[in-house]
Design an enzyme around this catalytic site. Sequence first.
Site, mmCIF file in Angstrom:
data_model
loop_
_atom_site.group_PDB
_atom_site.id
_atom_site.type_symbol
_atom_site.label_atom_id
_atom_site.label_comp_id
_atom_site.label_asym_id
_atom_site.label_seq_id
_atom_site.Cartn_x
_atom_site.Cartn_y
_atom_site.Cartn_z
ATOM 1 C CE LYS A 1 -5.753 2.725 11.345
ATOM 2 N NZ LYS A 1 -5.422 1.383 11.056
ATOM 3 C CB THR B 1 -1.062 14.851 8.549
ATOM 4 O OG1 THR B 1 -2.407 15.520 8.032
ATOM 5 C CG2 THR B 1 0.113 14.639 8.046
ATOM 6 N N GLY C 1 0.672 -1.361 0.185
ATOM 7 C CA GLY C 1 0.293 0.611 -0.021
ATOM 8 C C GLY C 1 0.828 1.299 0.119
ATOM 9 C CG LEU D 1 0.190 9.827 5.004
ATOM 10 C CD1 LEU D 1 0.704 8.568 4.964
ATOM 11 C CD2 LEU D 1 1.488 10.634 5.891
ATOM 12 C CE1 TYR E 1 -8.876 3.396 8.804
ATOM 13 C CE2 TYR E 1 -8.359 5.805 9.217
ATOM 14 C CZ TYR E 1 -7.676 4.675 8.931
ATOM 15 O OH TYR E 1 -6.476 4.276 8.756
ATOM 16 C CB VAL F 1 0.948 3.531 5.377
ATOM 17 C CG1 VAL F 1 1.837 3.783 6.184
ATOM 18 C CG2 VAL F 1 0.432 4.728 5.045
ATOM 19 N N GLY F 2 2.568 1.074 3.478
ATOM 20 C CA GLY F 2 3.679 0.372 3.652
ATOM 21 C C GLY F 2 5.186 -0.278 2.806
ATOM 22 C CD1 TRP G 1 -18.564 15.011 -4.070
ATOM 23 C CD2 TRP G 1 -18.723 14.575 -2.535
ATOM 24 N NE1 TRP G 1 -19.584 14.131 -4.317
ATOM 25 C CE2 TRP G 1 -19.596 13.695 -2.964
ATOM 26 C CE3 TRP G 1 -18.701 14.547 -0.810
ATOM 27 C CZ2 TRP G 1 -20.387 12.499 -2.661
ATOM 28 C CZ3 TRP G 1 -19.625 12.822 -0.248
ATOM 29 C CH2 TRP G 1 -20.098 11.930 -1.700
#
Length: 357
Positions: A142, A166, A15, A168, A138, A17-18, A242
């Site tokens: 967390k 924050t 992903g 990303l 969510y 982040v990973g 939006w």
Amino acid sequence: MIAKEAKIYVAGHRGLVGSAIWNNLLHRGYTNLVGRTHAELDLLDGAAVRRFFDEERPEYVVLAAAHVGGIMANLKYRADFIYQNLQIQQNVIGESFRHGVKKLLFLGSTCIYPREAPQPITEDALLTSPLEYTNEPYAIAKIAGLKMCESFNLQYGTNYIAVMPTNLYGPNDNFNLETSHVLPAMIRKLYLAKMLNEANWDAVRADMNRRPVEGVDGAASNEVIVAMLNKYGIYADHLMLWGTGAPIREFLWSEDMADASVYALLNIDFDDVRGSNPEVRNCHINIGSGKEITIRQLAELVQRTVGYNGEIRWDATKPDGTMRKLTDVSKLHSLGWHHSVEIEEGVARLVDWYKNN
């Protein structure tokens, strides 16, 4: 310091982040890395996660796997966001404890903070007032994850560190129009609007083949493709986004986030952040740039970078989400880390990455 040959499991290594954390570790000389795709290991399956830990015996764990999405997805799939994230955390943190992992790094999100938290948001703002409704499930998941880390540390003397990045953006981001976050969604929408504006159907079809929208790919007729893109506010002469564009957000380049996360893994221990108060709380660390931009300014920046000549319009009947969210990163700075990539450079790099991928 962690030995270069130590086995490190990066959950969610494909992903946004990973993958950035994985590459950062490799760059630092850590080559004994373990990763599994979702097809290879379903982190929702507790028995499978236990077997994985039994077989691999990682010494260190980075929990970057999560079920994530933008405001539309968070509103539509509320049960998925709380259930799947709680399950992933329960399984990975639980097996890390059972197998004696030396250190765990848990990746959360600054959406854990109250909607009306004082700005910039310090770590001590956690659980002081109601959360933003749109992403409450969510956020609760967390919060549970960081409290698991904190509680294991206090009861069992483990060394689990929780960091809260924050917003990303960066390579390998999610550009799915149904589930993506604001910045990658803007980039893709403005790119497609530009291609429609230029009647570049080869580029439109190539994009739709790479990332179909609700099952519609580049093999569909022009009319079907246009109707699907219009559904997401994408037109040849304008783009509909939006909200009002007024909310203010902070963004951090994913590779900066990865560097901060690995820095924490290598250099920061629970004792460094627990404080002296007998009631130990809020040991997590904000990761951000400490700088902010309005959503309208961001859209205009992406528009200039992509080179779209149409108009950006705003649908004020749609939710804005939290009006302002800026993290206080003084704790991170005091621990020795600062960001390096500013938003203008990052947007240009991500637009180039998207065009090439």
